[in-house]
Write an enzyme that holds these catalytic residues in place. Structure first.
Site, PDB file in Angstrom:
ATOM      1  N   GLN A  52      -4.412  -5.343   6.843  1.00  0.00           N
ATOM      2  CA  GLN A  52      -5.428  -6.233   6.250  1.00  0.00           C
ATOM      3  C   GLN A  52      -5.397  -7.632   6.827  1.00  0.00           C
ATOM      4  OE1 GLN A  52      -7.791  -5.223   4.287  1.00  0.00           O
ATOM      5  NE2 GLN A  52      -6.998  -3.211   3.745  1.00  0.00           N
TER       6      GLN A  52
ATOM      7  N   LYS B  81     -10.353  -0.995  10.606  1.00  0.00           N
ATOM      8  CA  LYS B  81     -10.545  -2.136   9.693  1.00  0.00           C
ATOM      9  C   LYS B  81     -10.958  -3.397  10.450  1.00  0.00           C
ATOM     10  CE  LYS B  81      -7.228  -0.356   6.350  1.00  0.00           C
ATOM     11  NZ  LYS B  81      -7.916   0.093   5.139  1.00  0.00           N
TER      12      LYS B  81
ATOM     13  N   CYS C 199      -4.805   2.548  -3.661  1.00  0.00           N
ATOM     14  CA  CYS C 199      -3.548   3.038  -3.062  1.00  0.00           C
ATOM     15  C   CYS C 199      -2.419   2.042  -3.295  1.00  0.00           C
ATOM     16  CB  CYS C 199      -3.701   3.329  -1.566  1.00  0.00           C
ATOM     17  SG  CYS C 199      -4.898   4.602  -1.205  1.00  0.00           S
TER      18      CYS C 199
ATOM     19  N   ASP D 147       3.127  -5.036   7.898  1.00  0.00           N
ATOM     20  CA  ASP D 147       1.932  -4.205   7.805  1.00  0.00           C
ATOM     21  C   ASP D 147       0.723  -5.135   7.938  1.00  0.00           C
ATOM     22  OD1 ASP D 147      -0.257  -2.727   7.093  1.00  0.00           O
ATOM     23  OD2 ASP D 147       0.570  -1.986   5.195  1.00  0.00           O
TER      24      ASP D 147
ATOM     25  N   HIS E  62       0.875  -1.182   0.000  1.00  0.00           N
ATOM     26  CA  HIS E  62       0.000   0.000   0.000  1.00  0.00           C
ATOM     27  C   HIS E  62       0.910   1.230   0.000  1.00  0.00           C
ATOM     28  CE1 HIS E  62      -2.783   2.924   1.886  1.00  0.00           C
ATOM     29  NE2 HIS E  62      -3.763   2.129   1.513  1.00  0.00           N
TER      30      HIS E  62
HETATM   31  N1  PMP Z   1      -1.659  -0.908   4.653  1.00  0.00           N
HETATM   32  C1  PMP Z   1      -2.625  -1.590   4.020  1.00  0.00           C
HETATM   33  C2  PMP Z   1      -2.313  -2.943   3.457  1.00  0.00           C
HETATM   34  C3  PMP Z   1      -3.897  -1.036   3.892  1.00  0.00           C
HETATM   35  O1  PMP Z   1      -4.849  -1.702   3.254  1.00  0.00           O
HETATM   36  C4  PMP Z   1      -4.142   0.239   4.432  1.00  0.00           C
HETATM   37  C5  PMP Z   1      -5.498   0.910   4.287  1.00  0.00           C
HETATM   38  N2  PMP Z   1      -6.155   0.689   3.089  1.00  0.00           N
HETATM   39  C6  PMP Z   1      -3.119   0.892   5.085  1.00  0.00           C
HETATM   40  C7  PMP Z   1      -1.884   0.291   5.185  1.00  0.00           C
HETATM   41  C8  PMP Z   1      -3.296   2.250   5.697  1.00  0.00           C
HETATM   42  O2  PMP Z   1      -4.245   2.189   6.712  1.00  0.00           O
HETATM   43  P1  PMP Z   1      -4.815   3.556   7.350  1.00  0.00           P
HETATM   44  O3  PMP Z   1      -5.316   4.367   6.215  1.00  0.00           O
HETATM   45  O4  PMP Z   1      -5.903   3.084   8.258  1.00  0.00           O
HETATM   46  O5  PMP Z   1      -3.689   4.200   8.073  1.00  0.00           O
END
Ligand code: PMP
Length: 425
Positions: A222, A245, A383, A219, A142
């Protein structure tokens, strides 16, 4: 999917009855938003990778805090403040248990996964990454797990290396092996890809990073909502996730850091609550995690997150993961029967994310038509522009499932896609 193990009860040698099969019908009533409609249609919420819906227990925990517990923490000597402090610190302990960290001092409350990664890149990276050092990421990342490292690399004169993926969306571990070298300072990889659903072999990858003398950040944005997590088993040095999430509120998330590493890191932001003593000449800092929590934190968010972890634990992460996997198989089978539809991301190990493209319609048009049918999916690059570049596409449509989704939700998606076909096909 029922958990059918008949293992002995811990330490007592008694048989354990199989856990009853999980049915979302038993819990959908806990989520007020799932009772609402979109464009007059039943809401099929299939954008869980973007954010999850919140059960009443989480909403109630936050309301309770503002109704009867609200005070600033770590400062007051009066009862309300001490109670709020105790509740906030209990939430930290709840997070520790949930990811099986060894000590609650390894849990830093932040705004979310993004802030957690920025904290590590700025604090640990600033102190430890030098010119010519290397940081390994993967194509699946991401933007939150790319841009902070890019910013650090620019400041420090370091170099980013990227693990490629195969056509199925799996990391090429032989290439990863080749990228590791004595200049590698950190490997930062996602546990589950938000764009493709790929589950990466983090345990093995962390072991490889450590063997090369590098640290590893996982990370878990997910993975935490969909898989049981044990940071000691993964053996990573940092693990990050976002509360929103996993049925918790927005604006709260977690940085887990191995204790010795966190304690050696310099502060990220300065302010109240992160100090021991302040004079105009010199400030001494509090120990972690307080050192990294400058200013008034998101107290209600931490309490909401703890309530969310209680809620999903009440169902059981194993049962929830098993159910979601069955629903994924059902959805993939149904979608693969639609002519002109191609699923992007077909890893052998996959969480309940289905990215797809239609040969006759742009993903944004697909999303708009589905919206009219009450079906909420995500369209775009998620993203993850490097993933889209890898497949040579600008965007996908993405349905991401949660344990409160049903076959009815999937059928509504499939029906909506029939409408797309009528319009564009
Ligand atoms: N890493 C991953 C794999 C994500 O899917 C996301 C959110 N889509 C993020 C990081 C960032 O999370 P946040 O916007 O809640 O900080």
């Amino acid at each position: 999917m029922a958990v059918t193990s008949m293992k002995s009860a811990r330490g007592r040698g008694e048989p354990v009855a199989p856990a009853p099969a999980f049915s979302p019908d038993d819990i959908r009533g806990d989520f007020p938003i799932l009772q609402t409609t979109a464009h007059g249609k039943r809401l099929a919420y299939l954008d869980n990778a973007a954010t999850s819906q919140k059960p009443q227990a989480v909403i109630a925990a936050m309301t309770r805090y503002y109704n009867s517990q609200n005070a600033n923490i770590h400062r007051g000597v009066y009862q309300l403040s001490m109670e709020a402090t105790a509740a906030y610190e209990a939430a930290r302990e709840r997070v520790r248990q949930f990811i099986n960290a060894t000590d609650s001092r390894e849990i830093v409350f932040v705004r979310g996964a993004t802030e957690a990664i920025n904290l590590v890149a700025t604090s640990w990276g600033g102190a430890n990454v030098r010119s010519g050092d290397e940081i390994i990421l993967s194509t699946l990342e991401h933007h939150s797990n790319i841009v902070p490292w890019q910013m650090l690399a620019k400041r420090a004169g370091a170099v980013l290396r990227v693990i490629p993926i195969n056509d199925a969306g799996e990391l090429c571990l032989d290439e990863y092996e080749k990228l590791l070298n004595p200049r590698t300072r950190l490997v930062a990889i996602t546990h589950v890809s938000n764009a493709l659903g790929t589950i990466t072999p983090v345990r093995r990858m962390v072991r490889m990073a450590h063997a090369a003398g590098a640290l590893a950040l996982v990370d878990g944005a997910q993975s935490v909502p969909h898989l049981p997590i044990d940071v000691q088993d993964i053996d990573c040095d940092f693990f990050v996730f976002s509360g929103h999430k996993i049925c918790g509120p927005t604006g709260i998330g977690v940085l887990y850091g191995r204790q010795a590493i966190l304690q050696a890191m310099p502060p990220y932001q300065g302010g109240g609550d992160m100090i021991e003593t302040v004079t105009f000449d010199k400030t001494t800092y509090a120990a972690a995690p307080q050192r990294f929590e400058a200013g008034t934190p998101n107290i209600s968010g931490a309490l909401g997150l703890a309530a969310a972890l209680d809620y999903v634990s009440g169902i059981g992460m194993d049962r929830l993961a098993g159910y979601e996997h069955q629903l994924l198989l059902y959805a993939q089978e149904k979608l693969s029967r639609i002519k002109g539809l191609k699923i992007v991301g077909t890893a052998a190990e996959k969480a309940a994310v289905i990215s797809f493209v239609l040969s006759y319609a742009h993903p944004h048009d697909v999303g708009t038509i589905l919206d009219g049918q009450g079906v909420a999916i995500r369209t775009g690059h998620h993203c993850c522009q490097p993933v889209m570049d890898r497949y040579g596409i600008p965007a996908t449509a993405r349905a991401s499932l949660a344990f409160y989704n049903t076959r009815e939700d999937v059928d509504q998606l499939v029906l909506g896609l029939e409408t797309v076909k009528e319009v564009f096909g």
